[in-house]
Write an enzyme that holds these catalytic residues in place. Structure first.
Site, PDB file in Angstrom:
ATOM      1  N   ASP A  30       7.148  -5.107   5.766  1.00 62.43           N
ATOM      2  CA  ASP A  30       6.158  -6.131   6.113  1.00 62.43           C
ATOM      3  C   ASP A  30       6.895  -7.253   6.843  1.00 62.43           C
ATOM      4  O   ASP A  30       7.949  -7.714   6.401  1.00 62.43           O
ATOM      5  CB  ASP A  30       5.490  -6.666   4.838  1.00 62.43           C
ATOM      6  CG  ASP A  30       4.271  -7.527   5.148  1.00 62.43           C
ATOM      7  OD1 ASP A  30       3.171  -7.166   4.710  1.00 62.43           O
ATOM      8  OD2 ASP A  30       4.419  -8.570   5.831  1.00 62.43           O
ATOM      9  N   ASN A  86      -5.242  -4.303  -0.435  1.00 68.82           N
ATOM     10  CA  ASN A  86      -6.399  -5.145  -0.145  1.00 68.82           C
ATOM     11  C   ASN A  86      -7.415  -4.304   0.627  1.00 68.82           C
ATOM     12  O   ASN A  86      -7.054  -3.674   1.628  1.00 68.82           O
ATOM     13  CB  ASN A  86      -5.976  -6.350   0.693  1.00 68.82           C
ATOM     14  CG  ASN A  86      -4.953  -7.222  -0.018  1.00 68.82           C
ATOM     15  OD1 ASN A  86      -5.049  -7.414  -1.226  1.00 68.82           O
ATOM     16  ND2 ASN A  86      -3.981  -7.733   0.706  1.00 68.82           N
ATOM     17  N   GLN A  93      -7.941  -8.352   3.024  1.00 70.30           N
ATOM     18  CA  GLN A  93      -7.442  -7.419   4.044  1.00 70.30           C
ATOM     19  C   GLN A  93      -7.508  -8.060   5.417  1.00 70.30           C
ATOM     20  O   GLN A  93      -8.574  -8.504   5.855  1.00 70.30           O
ATOM     21  CB  GLN A  93      -8.249  -6.109   4.029  1.00 70.30           C
ATOM     22  CG  GLN A  93      -7.657  -5.060   4.964  1.00 70.30           C
ATOM     23  CD  GLN A  93      -8.323  -3.691   4.870  1.00 70.30           C
ATOM     24  OE1 GLN A  93      -9.367  -3.542   4.227  1.00 70.30           O
ATOM     25  NE2 GLN A  93      -7.738  -2.710   5.519  1.00 70.30           N
ATOM     26  N   HIS A  99      -3.437   0.332   3.946  1.00 69.09           N
ATOM     27  CA  HIS A  99      -2.005   0.192   3.656  1.00 69.09           C
ATOM     28  C   HIS A  99      -1.808  -0.259   2.223  1.00 69.09           C
ATOM     29  O   HIS A  99      -2.585  -1.032   1.690  1.00 69.09           O
ATOM     30  CB  HIS A  99      -1.327  -0.787   4.617  1.00 69.09           C
ATOM     31  CG  HIS A  99      -1.991  -2.137   4.682  1.00 69.09           C
ATOM     32  ND1 HIS A  99      -3.136  -2.377   5.417  1.00 69.09           N
ATOM     33  CD2 HIS A  99      -1.691  -3.310   4.081  1.00 69.09           C
ATOM     34  CE1 HIS A  99      -3.496  -3.631   5.277  1.00 69.09           C
ATOM     35  NE2 HIS A  99      -2.642  -4.224   4.466  1.00 69.09           N
TER      36      HIS A  99
END
Ligand code: AMP
Ligand code: ZN
Length: 135
Positions: A30, A86, A93, A99
């Site tokens: 991330d 999420n 999200q 994901h």
């Protein structure tokens, strides 16, 4: 999905810090981690969220999640790992390509836990029945 940033990462059109890849799934760092090592696991085939992904692809994502979670914990000397997904805007999200977040956790890292409520009398039974009825 032409405008999806995670589809672009799958196709190599935008860069990523890749951690793991197989025929159906991809794991990469991330870009704005909660802790360094915060990793995202995605299906290569576009699906918006948990409600849209096929059972087959979800199973593959989960196998990659299991594999990569162990590597994240071990390699970073973490004391645990959160996995989080999420689904839809109001659940937080931002990127509409399914994901799973893998977040390494450390003793005393100060990340607050979510609040916990209590059920009123009879409420838990009613809610459990409601969810079961929707299956
Ligand atoms: P979510 O809020 O669950 O949709 O999370 C989306 C995550 O994707 C965020 O934590 C972002 O930091 C991360 N993100 C967005 N763009 C990229 C990118 N190009 N490479 C890696 N991570 C990204
Ligand atoms: Zn996509």
């Amino acid at each position: 999905m032409p405008d999806c940033i995670f589809c672009k990462i799958v196709k190599g059109e935008i860069p990523s810090f890749k951690v793991y890849e197989d025929a159906d799934t991809l794991a990469f760092l991330d870009i704005n981690p909660i802790h360094p090592g915060h990793t995202l696991v995605i299906p290569k085939e576009h699906a918006e969220n948990i409600f849209e992904i096929s059972s087959e692809n979800w199973a593959k994502v989960q196998e990659t999640v299991r594999k990569v979670a162990g590597a994240v914990e071990k390699s970073l000397g973490a004391d645990g790992v959160n996995m989080l997904m999420n689904n839809r805007e109001h659940a937080g999200q931002i990127v509409d390509h399914a994901h799973v977040h893998l977040i390494p956790r450390f003793k005393g890292d100060g990340l607050n836990k979510w609040p916990h409520k209590e059920y009123k009398k009879g409420e838990a039974t009613a809610i459990a029945e409601k969810i079961t009825a929707a299956l």
